[in-house]
Design a protein around this motif. Structure first.
Motif: not given
Length: 401
Positions: A313-318, A235-257
């Motif tokens: 994983l989307g994008t970011n400003e950089r 796992g990435l960290y404890k509670g890493d599946t308890d957020n909106e992105f994971y609830a929607r996609e069932g996978r890690y997104g950039q927000v997790h990293f």
């Protein structure tokens, strides 16, 4: 394949002209006893047999002691798909990590047995130039996890955040070590390596006697051989599946990293730079895969897994600033923004309104004014004309000519 290039020979063999074809056959039923005799202590990682080699002049030979290289033939497990692609899969993925993303990896090459079958070859980085070994301790050992204490799956017991804590505690220079580790974790996710467990990260003694993070090793797209499993070994960290992105996609997104980086103490600007770096080389990755020794079908699968993760994983400003060759964000150009899951693209300009807002930067949000509203916005500055875009959901930003 005509042989190894000069640079490869220098890294792997100290410049010696070593053939890319071994003078012996791979392990088979008719020669298994010979292999067993020469390599009494075979190391097994999952289903992968590993053999020890030594360089005698310009010839690589099997050895049971003082090995300088590790040889991985095609796996022989029946439940592994695309078995014959495994050596090139690992070689390709390691080369992508080193060549495109500047990661410190174990020196490696593709090599062939006398019968033409491929194998993966890597030079051991724990061997001193003068002989002997540098002290090395993997993260299972560093965390006190053993088969006796935690059971058969001990190396999968833990989170990457916990490994980060070990690096903070024991590495001589924890900041660069943490960033290198974070980069490995994200790289493994992007390239669908679901077997990056505790024993695949190590501390090693440096030539100066310091405790440092070892070179990366065992990087490959495991999805090519064991599809449909979990996407990360830990796992990435404890509670890493308890957020909106994971609830929607069932996978890690950039927000997790970003959250993992934050928990490990990596500065947001550095985390965003690492994320941007690993998402920025799509064309170059495709080119390396297409030029590789993978079969046509394996190339297609490899790139399908990769493209799926990059989109997720989307994008970011950089990343956007780098794309438009700007030192600052936002670029002063008209763009079309494409979104994940087929949301209708929008055309307009990214504006500076949120670029200096710490919360917006942390949450990967930027301000956008659609083309139809630009004239009015430029005249009035009306905030109601501004759209806040979640860059985690953006798959591409393309300049409009």
């Amino acid at each position: 394949m005509d042989g190894y290039c000069v640079s490869c020979r220098k890294k792997l063999f100290g410049g010696r002209k070593v053939s890319h074809v071994l003078n012996f056959d791979p392990p088979k039923e008719n020669n298994y006893r010979e292999y067993q005799h020469l390599t009494k202590k075979l190391s097994i990682s999952g289903v992968q047999l590993k053999y020890s080699l030594i360089l005698d002049g310009t010839v690589l030979k099997l050895t049971e002691s003082a090995g300088q290289y590790i040889l991985k033939p095609v796996p022989n497990a029946d439940h592994i798909l695309n078995k014959d692609q495994a050596p090139e899969n690992e070689h390709l993925t390691m080369q992508i990590a080193a060549q495109l993303f500047g990661m410190d990896t174990a020196d490696n090459a593709l090599i062939f047995f006398k019968d033409g079958s491929p194998a993966y070859l890597t030079r051991r980085f724990d061997i001193k130039p003068t002989g002997g070994k540098y002290l090395q301790e993997d993260m299972a050992q560093a965390s006190g996890r053993t088969r006796q204490g935690q059971g058969e799956n001990f190396k999968y017991d833990g989170t990457y955040e916990e490994v980060g804590a070990l690096i903070t505690r024991y590495a001589a220079a924890p900041v660069p070590a943490l960033e290198a580790f974070f980069k490995q974790v994200l790289f493994n996710y992007i390239f669908s390596n679901d077997d990056a467990h505790l024993k695949n990260f190590s501390f090693i003694e440096s030539p100066m006697g310091d405790n440092i993070l070892s070179s990366a090793y065992d990087l490959m797209c495991t999805e090519l051989h064991t599809p449909g499993g979990v996407e990360t070994a830990l796992g990435l960290y404890k509670g890493d599946t308890d957020n909106e992105f994971y609830a929607r996609e069932g996978r890690y997104g950039q927000v997790h990293f970003r959250e993992l980086a934050k928990r490990m103490g990596i500065q947001p600007v550095r985390a965003n730079r690492i994320i941007a770096t690993l998402l920025a080389e799509k064309s170059a990755v495709h080119q390396m895969v297409e030029k590789s020794f993978l079969s046509a079908a394996a190339k297609q699968q490899y790139l399908s897994y990769y493209d799926s993760k990059v989109r997720l994983l989307g994008t970011n400003e950089r990343l956007i600033a780098d794309q438009f060759r700007k030192s600052t964000f936002p670029p002063d150009v008209m763009v079309r923004v494409f979104f994940y899951r087929g949301k209708q693209p929008i055309v307009g300009k990214i504006i500076h309104t949120l670029a200096d807002d710490p919360a917006s930067v942390t949450n990967n949000h930027f301000a956008f004014v659609e083309e139809v509203n630009l004239k009015e916005y430029n005249q009035t500055g009306d905030a109601s004309l501004v759209t806040v875009i979640d860059a985690d959901t953006v798959v591409e930003v393309r300049e409009v000519g």
